[in-house]
Design a protein around this motif. Structure first.
Motif, mmCIF file in Angstrom:
data_model
loop_
_atom_site.group_PDB
_atom_site.id
_atom_site.type_symbol
_atom_site.label_atom_id
_atom_site.label_comp_id
_atom_site.label_asym_id
_atom_site.label_seq_id
_atom_site.Cartn_x
_atom_site.Cartn_y
_atom_site.Cartn_z
ATOM 1 N N ILE A 86 0.833 -1.202 0.000
ATOM 2 C CA ILE A 86 0.000 0.000 0.000
ATOM 3 C C ILE A 86 0.866 1.251 0.000
ATOM 4 C CG2 ILE A 86 -1.647 1.328 1.388
ATOM 5 C CD1 ILE A 86 -2.873 -1.309 2.263
ATOM 6 N N ARG A 87 1.992 1.217 0.707
ATOM 7 C CA ARG A 87 2.884 2.391 0.768
ATOM 8 C C ARG A 87 3.530 2.694 -0.574
ATOM 9 N NH1 ARG A 87 4.460 -0.381 5.628
ATOM 10 N NH2 ARG A 87 3.533 0.632 7.463
ATOM 11 N N GLU A 88 3.513 1.761 -1.511
ATOM 12 C CA GLU A 88 4.065 2.032 -2.839
ATOM 13 C C GLU A 88 3.196 2.997 -3.636
ATOM 14 O OE1 GLU A 88 4.508 -1.736 -4.678
ATOM 15 O OE2 GLU A 88 6.041 -2.460 -3.269
ATOM 16 N N GLY A 89 1.938 3.138 -3.273
ATOM 17 C CA GLY A 89 1.077 4.127 -3.902
ATOM 18 C C GLY A 89 0.318 3.665 -5.117
ATOM 19 N N ALA A 90 0.481 2.430 -5.540
ATOM 20 C CA ALA A 90 -0.237 1.911 -6.716
ATOM 21 C C ALA A 90 -1.594 1.375 -6.255
ATOM 22 C CB ALA A 90 0.573 0.834 -7.409
ATOM 23 N N ILE A 91 -2.570 2.257 -6.190
ATOM 24 C CA ILE A 91 -3.853 1.870 -5.592
ATOM 25 C C ILE A 91 -4.663 0.936 -6.491
ATOM 26 C CG2 ILE A 91 -3.987 3.986 -4.236
ATOM 27 C CD1 ILE A 91 -5.971 5.078 -6.267
ATOM 28 N N PHE A 92 -4.384 0.936 -7.807
ATOM 29 C CA PHE A 92 -5.160 0.094 -8.719
ATOM 30 C C PHE A 92 -4.513 -1.269 -8.959
ATOM 31 C CE2 PHE A 92 -6.351 4.452 -9.905
ATOM 32 C CZ PHE A 92 -7.725 4.366 -9.767
ATOM 33 N N SER A 93 -3.346 -1.504 -8.413
ATOM 34 C CA SER A 93 -2.654 -2.769 -8.648
ATOM 35 C C SER A 93 -3.279 -3.891 -7.826
ATOM 36 C CB SER A 93 -1.174 -2.634 -8.280
ATOM 37 O OG SER A 93 -1.035 -2.351 -6.893
ATOM 38 N N TRP A 94 -3.139 -5.122 -8.334
ATOM 39 C CA TRP A 94 -3.635 -6.290 -7.616
ATOM 40 C C TRP A 94 -2.694 -6.634 -6.471
ATOM 41 C CZ3 TRP A 94 -7.936 -9.492 -8.412
ATOM 42 C CH2 TRP A 94 -8.756 -9.119 -9.474
ATOM 43 N N PRO A 95 -3.208 -7.241 -5.414
ATOM 44 C CA PRO A 95 -2.322 -7.650 -4.314
ATOM 45 C C PRO A 95 -1.298 -8.676 -4.784
ATOM 46 C CG PRO A 95 -4.639 -7.695 -3.637
ATOM 47 C CD PRO A 95 -4.628 -7.510 -5.124
ATOM 48 N N ARG A 96 -0.046 -8.474 -4.418
ATOM 49 C CA ARG A 96 0.978 -9.451 -4.753
ATOM 50 C C ARG A 96 0.828 -10.704 -3.892
ATOM 51 N NH1 ARG A 96 4.439 -4.803 -5.140
ATOM 52 N NH2 ARG A 96 5.070 -5.148 -2.962
ATOM 53 N N ASP A 97 0.579 -10.492 -2.631
ATOM 54 C CA ASP A 97 0.372 -11.604 -1.695
ATOM 55 C C ASP A 97 -0.974 -11.394 -1.000
ATOM 56 O OD1 ASP A 97 2.917 -12.730 -2.224
ATOM 57 O OD2 ASP A 97 3.832 -11.244 -0.889
ATOM 58 N N TRP A 98 -1.962 -12.146 -1.443
ATOM 59 C CA TRP A 98 -3.303 -12.000 -0.874
ATOM 60 C C TRP A 98 -3.282 -12.411 0.594
ATOM 61 C CZ3 TRP A 98 -7.729 -10.456 -3.694
ATOM 62 C CH2 TRP A 98 -7.482 -10.241 -5.051
ATOM 63 N N THR A 99 -3.867 -11.608 1.449
ATOM 64 C CA THR A 99 -3.920 -11.890 2.872
ATOM 65 C C THR A 99 -5.269 -11.475 3.446
ATOM 66 O OG1 THR A 99 -2.930 -11.374 5.023
ATOM 67 C CG2 THR A 99 -2.843 -9.653 3.346
ATOM 68 N N ILE A 100 -5.767 -12.264 4.406
ATOM 69 C CA ILE A 100 -7.026 -11.936 5.076
ATOM 70 C C ILE A 100 -6.784 -11.408 6.486
ATOM 71 C CG2 ILE A 100 -8.343 -13.624 3.749
ATOM 72 C CD1 ILE A 100 -8.216 -15.472 6.203
ATOM 73 N N GLU A 101 -5.517 -11.138 6.806
ATOM 74 C CA GLU A 101 -5.218 -10.614 8.133
ATOM 75 C C GLU A 101 -5.897 -9.277 8.409
ATOM 76 O OE1 GLU A 101 -1.053 -10.470 8.761
ATOM 77 O OE2 GLU A 101 -0.774 -12.664 8.669
ATOM 78 N N PRO A 102 -6.004 -8.350 7.422
ATOM 79 C CA PRO A 102 -6.737 -7.110 7.706
ATOM 80 C C PRO A 102 -8.196 -7.361 8.069
ATOM 81 C CG PRO A 102 -5.382 -6.845 5.753
ATOM 82 C CD PRO A 102 -5.340 -8.292 6.104
ATOM 83 N N TRP A 103 -8.823 -8.358 7.477
ATOM 84 C CA TRP A 103 -10.209 -8.679 7.802
ATOM 85 C C TRP A 103 -10.323 -9.226 9.225
ATOM 86 C CZ3 TRP A 103 -14.463 -8.391 4.297
ATOM 87 C CH2 TRP A 103 -14.131 -7.928 3.019
ATOM 88 N N ILE A 104 -9.396 -10.099 9.593
ATOM 89 C CA ILE A 104 -9.414 -10.652 10.950
ATOM 90 C C ILE A 104 -9.156 -9.555 11.980
ATOM 91 C CG2 ILE A 104 -8.292 -12.293 12.501
ATOM 92 C CD1 ILE A 104 -7.660 -14.010 10.064
ATOM 93 N N TYR A 105 -8.210 -8.681 11.672
ATOM 94 C CA TYR A 105 -7.893 -7.579 12.584
ATOM 95 C C TYR A 105 -9.085 -6.630 12.734
ATOM 96 C CZ TYR A 105 -5.627 -3.365 14.382
ATOM 97 O OH TYR A 105 -5.304 -2.263 15.129
ATOM 98 N N ALA A 106 -9.746 -6.293 11.609
ATOM 99 C CA ALA A 106 -10.892 -5.375 11.664
ATOM 100 C C ALA A 106 -12.060 -5.987 12.422
ATOM 101 C CB ALA A 106 -11.332 -5.000 10.246
ATOM 102 N N TRP A 107 -12.233 -7.285 12.335
ATOM 103 C CA TRP A 107 -13.376 -7.933 12.978
ATOM 104 C C TRP A 107 -13.172 -8.130 14.477
ATOM 105 C CZ3 TRP A 107 -18.310 -8.853 12.415
ATOM 106 C CH2 TRP A 107 -18.927 -9.859 13.161
ATOM 107 N N SER A 108 -11.954 -8.446 14.897
ATOM 108 C CA SER A 108 -11.774 -8.872 16.286
ATOM 109 C C SER A 108 -10.715 -8.113 17.074
ATOM 110 C CB SER A 108 -11.425 -10.366 16.330
ATOM 111 O OG SER A 108 -10.231 -10.621 15.606
ATOM 112 N N GLN A 109 -9.887 -7.278 16.449
ATOM 113 C CA GLN A 109 -8.789 -6.660 17.174
ATOM 114 C C GLN A 109 -8.688 -5.151 17.025
ATOM 115 O OE1 GLN A 109 -5.139 -8.624 16.055
ATOM 116 N NE2 GLN A 109 -6.052 -10.669 16.160
#
Length: 310
Positions: free
Chosen positions: A66-89
């Motif tokens: 995200i810090r690279e600034g390419a907001i339209f690019s696809w994720p290089r490494d798909w992760t669901i950690e942000p979803w888990i963090y937003a839901w429970s932490q």
């Protein structure tokens, strides 16, 4: 004989009539007005789809990408950690339990608000439309005025009322305010729908010794499938996405999901976790979207049947 059969036209080929030969069918051409409408609709779809695309792909990215600034690019490494963090932490104020608590608060607010607002407005709209009431005109005019009164004007009187009832700062206060504020609009919608029901139907039911509630429950309510779906989707969307009523009438332990989301994304210290914020926004939007995708066909049918006309 085989040669003669071969010369006969097959059943799959239809012979043209003399009229079709003399007057061939004109080819359909796309009109300029249709092209303009398609271009406008495509631009409108992109206006909503592009931010949604950024929201979805960002929620699966790592913070380094995200810090690279390419907001339209696809994720290089798909992760669901942000979803888990937003839901429970994720932290909402001083509480770091994620959106989980706000989700169940929103559910606890939604169901009593739906049941109370839809049932009361359906009965009121039925009475105003199909029964001879002297003060119908004045009451409808009053409902029309109440439907357009800004919430900020009546906020303080409602706070005083809920404090006097002893429910201010609780889930019941938020559900009560949602019910009260939705009554004018829903009553007008139900009244316009029931107005098209033939009066002879209720007169025949009255002659058969039908009472007010028996006519409503056994005749009118089974005919209200379209309007109920329309009102249900409207109420779910309005109640679930509300922020102002929840933050005003809900206490620290009665904040709905939208209030937790706002507290989560307005952090003023530390590093902003954009991927977790995007995931939290999507988690908040999923329930009403699910309801609409499941019942959307019936919503369109209800509108086509005249559910919100008049």
């Amino acid at each position: 004989m085989s040669d003669i059969a071969a010369l006969r036209p097959s059943s799959a080929v239809t012979a043209e009539t003399p009229a079709q030969v003399m007057f061939p069918r004109a080819k359909k051409r796309i009109k300029g007005r249709s092209i303009a409408v398609l271009v406008f609709l495509s631009m409108a779809a992109l206006f909503f789809c592009v931010p949604l695309y950024v929201l979805i792909v960002t929620s699966f990215k790592s913070m380094d990408q995200i810090r690279e600034g390419a907001i339209f690019s696809w994720p290089r490494d798909w992760t669901i950690e942000p979803w888990i963090y937003a839901w429970s932490q994720a932290c909402s104020g001083i509480t770091c339990t994620g959106l989980r608590g706000g989700f169940w608060n929103s559910v606890a607010i939604l169901f009593p608000s739906l049941i109370a607002s839809i049932s009361l407005s359906a009965v009121t709209g039925y009475a105003l439309a199909l029964w001879n009431v002297r003060w119908t005109g004045a009451f409808l005019f009053l409902l029309f005025l109440c439907a357009f009164v800004p919430f900020q004007i009546i906020m303080y009187p409602l706070i005083v009322i809920t404090v006097g009832m002893g429910i201010y700062g609780s889930l019941w206060a938020v559900a009560f305010i949602h019910t009260v504020l939705s009554m004018p609009v829903l009553t007008l919608i139900f009244r316009n729908f029931y107005k098209d029901i033939p009066a002879d139907l209720t007169k025949a039911a009255i002659m058969d010794s039908g009472s007010f509630w028996r006519i409503f429950l056994e005749i009118i309510l089974p005919m209200s499938g379209n309007i109920l779906i329309v009102v249900l989707i409207m109420q779910v969307t309005h109640i679930w996405n509300d922020y102002l009523i929840g933050v005003t009438f809900g206490g620290l332990g009665a904040a709905p999901m939208t209030v937790n989301l706002a507290n989560m994304v307005t952090v003023s210290t530390g590093t902003v976790a954009y991927n977790a914020n995007m995931a939290a926004a999507l988690l908040t939007a999923i329930p009403p979207l699910f309801i609409y995708f499941v019942l959307g066909k019936f919503f369109v049918q209800g509108i086509a049947a005249g559910a919100i006309k008049g």
